[in-house]
Write a protein that holds these residues in place. Structure first.
Motif, PDB file in Angstrom:
ATOM      1  N   ARG A  18       0.193  -3.187   1.247  1.00  0.00           N
ATOM      2  CA  ARG A  18      -1.175  -3.681   1.409  1.00  0.00           C
ATOM      3  C   ARG A  18      -1.983  -2.728   2.294  1.00  0.00           C
ATOM      4  NH1 ARG A  18       0.218  -8.298   2.737  1.00  0.00           N
ATOM      5  NH2 ARG A  18       0.083  -9.310   0.714  1.00  0.00           N
ATOM      6  N   GLU A  19      -1.388  -2.249   3.375  1.00  0.00           N
ATOM      7  CA  GLU A  19      -2.066  -1.288   4.249  1.00  0.00           C
ATOM      8  C   GLU A  19      -2.431  -0.025   3.473  1.00  0.00           C
ATOM      9  OE1 GLU A  19       0.178  -0.362   7.751  1.00  0.00           O
ATOM     10  OE2 GLU A  19       0.487  -2.468   8.243  1.00  0.00           O
ATOM     11  N   LYS A  22      -5.302  -0.686   0.968  1.00  0.00           N
ATOM     12  CA  LYS A  22      -6.580  -0.910   1.643  1.00  0.00           C
ATOM     13  C   LYS A  22      -7.128   0.348   2.308  1.00  0.00           C
ATOM     14  CE  LYS A  22      -6.219  -5.813   2.742  1.00  0.00           C
ATOM     15  NZ  LYS A  22      -6.220  -6.790   3.846  1.00  0.00           N
ATOM     16  N   SER A  23      -6.291   1.370   2.446  1.00  0.00           N
ATOM     17  CA  SER A  23      -6.698   2.606   3.098  1.00  0.00           C
ATOM     18  C   SER A  23      -7.861   3.252   2.340  1.00  0.00           C
ATOM     19  CB  SER A  23      -5.504   3.562   3.145  1.00  0.00           C
ATOM     20  OG  SER A  23      -5.890   4.817   3.620  1.00  0.00           O
ATOM     21  N   ARG A  24      -8.864   3.700   3.071  1.00  0.00           N
ATOM     22  CA  ARG A  24     -10.048   4.310   2.452  1.00  0.00           C
ATOM     23  C   ARG A  24      -9.724   5.561   1.634  1.00  0.00           C
ATOM     24  NH1 ARG A  24     -15.293   2.957   3.875  1.00  0.00           N
ATOM     25  NH2 ARG A  24     -15.419   1.345   5.454  1.00  0.00           N
ATOM     26  N   CYS A  26      -7.051   6.127  -0.142  1.00  0.00           N
ATOM     27  CA  CYS A  26      -6.055   5.859  -1.166  1.00  0.00           C
ATOM     28  C   CYS A  26      -6.706   6.033  -2.542  1.00  0.00           C
ATOM     29  CB  CYS A  26      -5.504   4.437  -1.012  1.00  0.00           C
ATOM     30  SG  CYS A  26      -4.221   4.055  -2.204  1.00  0.00           S
ATOM     31  N   SER A  29      -5.932   2.971  -5.553  1.00  0.00           N
ATOM     32  CA  SER A  29      -6.095   1.533  -5.361  1.00  0.00           C
ATOM     33  C   SER A  29      -7.471   1.046  -5.804  1.00  0.00           C
ATOM     34  CB  SER A  29      -5.868   1.159  -3.906  1.00  0.00           C
ATOM     35  OG  SER A  29      -6.884   1.680  -3.090  1.00  0.00           O
ATOM     36  N   LYS A  31      -9.776  -2.923  -5.792  1.00  0.00           N
ATOM     37  CA  LYS A  31      -9.821  -4.329  -5.452  1.00  0.00           C
ATOM     38  C   LYS A  31     -10.581  -5.062  -6.547  1.00  0.00           C
ATOM     39  CE  LYS A  31     -10.958  -7.457  -1.686  1.00  0.00           C
ATOM     40  NZ  LYS A  31     -11.569  -7.590  -0.368  1.00  0.00           N
ATOM     41  N   TYR A  34     -10.252 -10.782  -4.828  1.00  0.00           N
ATOM     42  CA  TYR A  34      -9.604 -10.704  -3.517  1.00  0.00           C
ATOM     43  C   TYR A  34      -8.258  -9.993  -3.575  1.00  0.00           C
ATOM     44  CZ  TYR A  34     -13.109 -14.050  -2.021  1.00  0.00           C
ATOM     45  OH  TYR A  34     -14.294 -14.665  -1.727  1.00  0.00           O
ATOM     46  N   TRP A  36      -5.592  -6.715  -4.562  1.00  0.00           N
ATOM     47  CA  TRP A  36      -5.494  -5.264  -4.634  1.00  0.00           C
ATOM     48  C   TRP A  36      -4.544  -4.858  -5.755  1.00  0.00           C
ATOM     49  CZ3 TRP A  36      -8.432  -1.855  -2.056  1.00  0.00           C
ATOM     50  CH2 TRP A  36      -9.184  -2.352  -0.989  1.00  0.00           C
TER      51      TRP A  36
END
Length: 60
Positions: A18-19, A22-24, A26, A29, A31, A34, A36
């Motif tokens: 999840r980290e 959510k990393s900018r 990445c 990824s 979304k 809600y 990912w």
């Protein structure tokens, strides 16, 4: 791929996955609502690039 699939694919825990998602910075990824997700083709390319880098380590 959903969070659980990515976690199993990478062999890491869901919290760390999840980290990562959510990393900018990445590139694989996205979304939707809600949740990912990861694009598998881009994820595979990213894995290849990371393995070619010195040390092959990605930091979040």
């Amino acid at each position: 791929m959903n969070l659980k699939e990515v976690s199993e694919y990478l062999g890491i825990g869901e919290t760390k996955t999840r980290e990562l998602l959510k990393s900018r910075n990445c590139p694989f990824s996205m979304k939707i609502g809600y949740r990912w997700y990861a694009n598998k083709k881009i994820l595979d390319k990213w894995i290849q690039e990371q393995s070619e880098k010195k040390g092959g380590i990605y930091s979040i």
